[in-house]
Design an enzyme around this catalytic site. Structure first.
Site, short mmCIF file in Angstrom:
data_model
loop_
_atom_site.label_atom_id
_atom_site.label_comp_id
_atom_site.label_asym_id
_atom_site.label_seq_id
_atom_site.Cartn_x
_atom_site.Cartn_y
_atom_site.Cartn_z
N GLY A 36 3.45 6.37 14.12
CA GLY A 36 3.45 5.84 12.76
C GLY A 36 4.83 5.90 12.17
O GLY A 36 5.82 6.05 12.90
N SER A 37 4.92 5.82 10.86
CA SER A 37 6.23 5.76 10.21
C SER A 37 6.99 7.08 10.28
O SER A 37 8.22 7.09 10.30
CB SER A 37 6.07 5.34 8.75
OG SER A 37 5.22 6.24 8.05
N PHE A 38 6.26 8.22 10.33
CA PHE A 38 6.96 9.50 10.39
C PHE A 38 6.36 10.46 11.43
O PHE A 38 6.75 11.62 11.50
CB PHE A 38 6.98 10.18 9.01
CG PHE A 38 5.61 10.51 8.45
CD1 PHE A 38 5.00 11.72 8.74
CD2 PHE A 38 4.96 9.62 7.61
CE1 PHE A 38 3.75 12.02 8.22
CE2 PHE A 38 3.73 9.92 7.09
CZ PHE A 38 3.11 11.13 7.40
N LYS A 56 0.41 15.99 17.73
CA LYS A 56 0.92 15.09 16.69
C LYS A 56 2.25 15.65 16.22
O LYS A 56 2.32 16.75 15.67
CB LYS A 56 -0.07 15.00 15.54
CG LYS A 56 0.33 14.01 14.45
CD LYS A 56 -0.78 13.91 13.41
CE LYS A 56 -0.41 12.97 12.28
NZ LYS A 56 -1.50 12.88 11.27
N ASP A 157 -10.37 7.69 3.08
CA ASP A 157 -9.72 6.72 3.98
C ASP A 157 -10.56 6.54 5.25
O ASP A 157 -10.02 6.52 6.36
CB ASP A 157 -8.30 7.19 4.33
CG ASP A 157 -7.43 6.04 4.83
OD1 ASP A 157 -7.73 4.88 4.50
OD2 ASP A 157 -6.44 6.31 5.55
#
Length: 339
Positions: A36-38, A56, A157
């Site tokens: 992902g982005s970070f 992760k 979410d």
């Protein structure tokens, strides 16, 4: 120290479970599980227990650049709360658990059970299997969501990307970074937060069009309804039932929807207090297969399913220099994320 840092500093590593304890060090398996982005995720094996795991890797610098410290801190806080919950909770087997969390100078690591893929990939790769097993998979999702609500957590979410599938093709709900943690069991009809949070295609109307009013656990059942529609719709309609604000607005203003011919409209009831919640879902006849409800003994039947072997950790070369060693600093029964 910022609030997020204080919360992270009190996070912990090992969570109790029926499997052998994860202790590290860890041997990377050279298998990328996504990015992902970070953060990125990859397969690893615990050197002590031999368990296959997902690591992760959260890049500290990118996390700060993305202003995502609170997302990471919230996820850790939710994992901690779930681990400390002592009351019996049906459906807990269908929630992802954090086995360990530790940090280096550059990264924060979450260590979790290794999953095969997520529900979105399952629907894309095995559409017939997904459709045939929709009652079982969705019952497991509902049990997991209800377990969260019993522990005082609104996920906010729920979507196919956050519904992971294990090696027995059972559900694990994951990714709690956008969750609201109330702490005590949630009551249907009660409001707990007014924050705009979630993914557009699965976002409940009371979140999307919120003007300051507090909403509650019904938002997760709306999202569940969107996922369920996607699971049972012909071709597993990609992207969910709603893909724009206008589509949600049009549905809210209509009394019926042709898109919901196969789904009980009460699950996607625009008025949250009239929407189906767990008891209504559990009693729905669609979940009865061969005379048995998919909710009956779901956790027990889940572990009886055939387990596929998708990675053979023992085939990997072992070299001490390849092992990732967590820094262990004991703090009561927890290990801090930040040294």
């Amino acid at each position: 120290m910022p609030l997020a840092d204080r919360r992270l500093a009190r996070s912990y590593v090992h969570l109790p479970g029926y499997q052998e304890r994860v202790t590290g060090p860890f041997r990377p398996l050279g298998i990328s599980l996504g990015a992902g982005s970070f953060a990125s995720a990859w397969g690893a094996q615990d050197h002590g227990s031999g368990r296959l795991l997902c690591m992760k890797d959260i890049d500290r610098r990118k996390m700060v650049e993305e202003e995502s410290e609170d997302v990471v801190a919230t996820e850790l806080e939710v994992y901690r709360h779930m681990a400390s919950w002592e009351k019996e909770c049906d459906g807990r087997a269908f929630l992802m658990q954090l086995e360990m969390c530790f940090s280096t100078h550059d990264s924060i690591y979450f260590v979790m059970d290794l999953m095969v893929f997520d529900l979105r990939k399952l629907m894309a790769d095995e559409p017939e299997f997904s459709f045939e097993n929709a009652p079982r998979l969705s019952a497991q999702m509902a049990l997991g969501i209800n377990a969260l609500h019993s522990m005082g957590i609104i996920h906010r979410d729920i979507k196919p990307d956050n519904i992971l599938i294990d090696s027995r093709y059972n559900v694990k709900i994951a990714d709690f970074g956008l969750s609201h943690l109330h702490g005590t069991p949630l009551e249907p009809g009660e409001g707990y937060t007014s924050a705009y949070m979630g993914t557009l295609a699965y976002m409940a109307p009371e979140v999307m069009f919120n003007e300051g009013d507090k909403y509650g656990c019904a938002v997760d059942w709306w999202s569940f309804g969107c996922v369920l529609y996607e699971l049972i719709s012909p071709g597993h309609k990609a992207g969910g039932l709603f893909n724009a604000v206008d589509e949600i607005d049009a549905y809210v203003k209509s009394s019926t929807s042709e898109a919901l011919e196969e789904l009980d409209p009460c699950l996607l009831e625009p008025v949250d207090c009239l929407r189906y919640e767990f008891e209504g879902i559990k009693s729905h006849p669609w979940f009865t297969v061969n005379g048995m409800s998919e909710f009956d003994n779901a956790a027990y039947r889940a572990i009886q399913r055939f387990q596929i072997k998708f990675i053979h950790g023992e085939d990997q070369d072992e070299h001490d220099e390849e092992l990732l060693h967590p820094v262990r600093v004991e703090w009561q029964n927890f290990w801090p994320v930040f040294a």
